[in-house]
Write an enzyme that holds these catalytic residues in place. Structure first.
Site, short mmCIF file in Angstrom:
data_model
loop_
_atom_site.label_atom_id
_atom_site.label_comp_id
_atom_site.label_asym_id
_atom_site.label_seq_id
_atom_site.Cartn_x
_atom_site.Cartn_y
_atom_site.Cartn_z
N LYS A 1 1.26 8.39 -13.06
CA LYS A 1 0.61 9.04 -14.17
C LYS A 1 0.24 10.47 -13.77
CE LYS A 1 0.90 5.68 -17.32
NZ LYS A 1 1.65 6.04 -18.40
N SER B 1 -3.61 7.98 -17.90
CA SER B 1 -4.76 6.65 -17.56
C SER B 1 -5.69 7.13 -16.93
CB SER B 1 -3.85 5.77 -16.74
OG SER B 1 -4.63 4.72 -16.20
N TYR C 1 1.32 3.24 -9.10
CA TYR C 1 1.20 3.45 -10.70
C TYR C 1 0.20 4.48 -11.03
CZ TYR C 1 -0.54 2.71 -15.49
OH TYR C 1 -0.99 2.89 -16.79
#
Length: 337
Positions: free
Chosen positions: A152, A124, A148
């Site tokens: 990644k 991402s 989050y």
């Protein structure tokens, strides 16, 4: 080639499955259905006229993942499974770290045991945090602003170490920006659980009458119209990026990373106007205060993916809005309806 798609019943997974199947590959899907619907895979089969092998499995379950590899002759894996809501990750960081990193580790162990070492990771643009300059290239500073994004970034570092320890691994991480739109058939699209976290699904639900209005968080950024600017990528182009990555895994010695984006920024208000053009009607909205943590501008330099993967975004924001509205109109309550 037989490709295992983890999280394959989700938004990006279903569109990727369509592109893989239409290119002649076999597809095996693993999905826990926590944030997705099995109906979406039936729609994939309707679009392509081909069968998808489906296992309702959580990627954090080692025994179940080993059984999937024992049941199928897998050539490569696209890992899309994971929790993905930025705001929720701030509220539940331990859940995000446990789930997203456990899923990757368990998957890699199952792959290694089965002798499958070709992997495409769903990464991402959140790994860039608040970018120092735009457009963003792959060698930009890596930093994150939420759990989050950190999952990644940590996932990429795990794969760096794995590829260094065992050169037989071929790994590509795709750092994609903001997926929008739906399949042109109107059969599959984004079906967020609860209140949408992203701009375009929220606009679509306002346009459909499910929500009263769109809140525009700030119009005083240093951008042409004062609203935040992002790189919005049609989900079909994104799916084709995964297809391109799978096709180049044999050439990808070690672990390589690529941005997937259009290379152009679109503001919130420009996106809103594009959706109004798609619907032919005004969409209620109001400007309110900025959200903490939001940044002004973020868009990709996708040149490396064009050079190495022979991939380039072809569809526009207007295309995405028309396709998203076709999906929303035909499926006002998503797959559950």
């Amino acid at each position: 080639m037989n490709v295992l798609l983890t999280g394959g019943a989700g938004y990006i997974g279903t569109h990727t499955a369509v592109e893989l199947l239409q290119a002649g590959h076999g597809v095996v899907v693993v999905d826990s259905l926590v944030n997705s619907h099995e109906e979406a895979l039936l729609r994939v089969e309707r679009i392509t006229g081909r069968t998808v092998a489906f296992h309702r499995v959580d990627c954090t379950d080692p025994e179940a993942m080993r059984a999937v590899f024992a049941a199928h002759d897998i050539d490569a894996v696209i890992h899309l499974a994971g929790l993905k809501a930025v705001g929720e990750s701030v509220e539940q960081p331990l859940r995000y770290y446990r789930n997203n990193l456990d899923a990757l580790l368990t998957l890699c162990e199952a792959m290694d045991g089965a002798g499958v070492r070709h992997l495409v990771l769903s990464s991402s643009a959140t790994v860039y945090g608040d970018p120092e300059t735009v457009p963003i290239t792959e060698d930009a500073r890596l930093t994150t602003t939420n759990p989050y994004g950190s999952t990644k970034l940590f996932a990429e570092r795990i794969l760096d170490d794995l590829a260094t320890a065992d050169p037989s691994w071929r790994i590509i991480s795709l750092r994609y920006f903001n997926p929008i739109g739906a399949h042109s058939s109107g059969l599959i699209g984004e079906d967020p659980q609860g209140v949408p976290n992203n701009l375009f699904p929220y606009i679509a639900q306002v346009a459909a009458g499910r929500r009263e209005r769109l809140n525009v968080f700030g119009d005083d950024y240093d951008t042409p119209d004062g609203t935040g600017v992002r790189d919005y990528l049609h989900v079909v182009d994104l799916a084709k990026g995964h297809l391109a990555a799978v096709g180049h895994l044999a050439d990808a010695s070690g672990h390589r990373v690529y941005n997937l984006g259009t290379g152009q920024g679109t503001s919130v208000m420009e996106g809103l106007r594009a959706f109004e053009r798609a619907t032919g009607s005004p969409i209620p909205h109001a400007v309110i205060e900025r959200r903490p943590g939001d940044i002004a501008v973020c868009y990709a330099d996708p040149g490396a993916a064009t050079r190495d993967l022979d991939w380039k975004a072809e569809l526009t924001v207007d295309d995405a809005c028309r396709d998203a509205w076709r999906w929303q109109s035909a499926n006002p309550n998503g797959f559950a309806g």
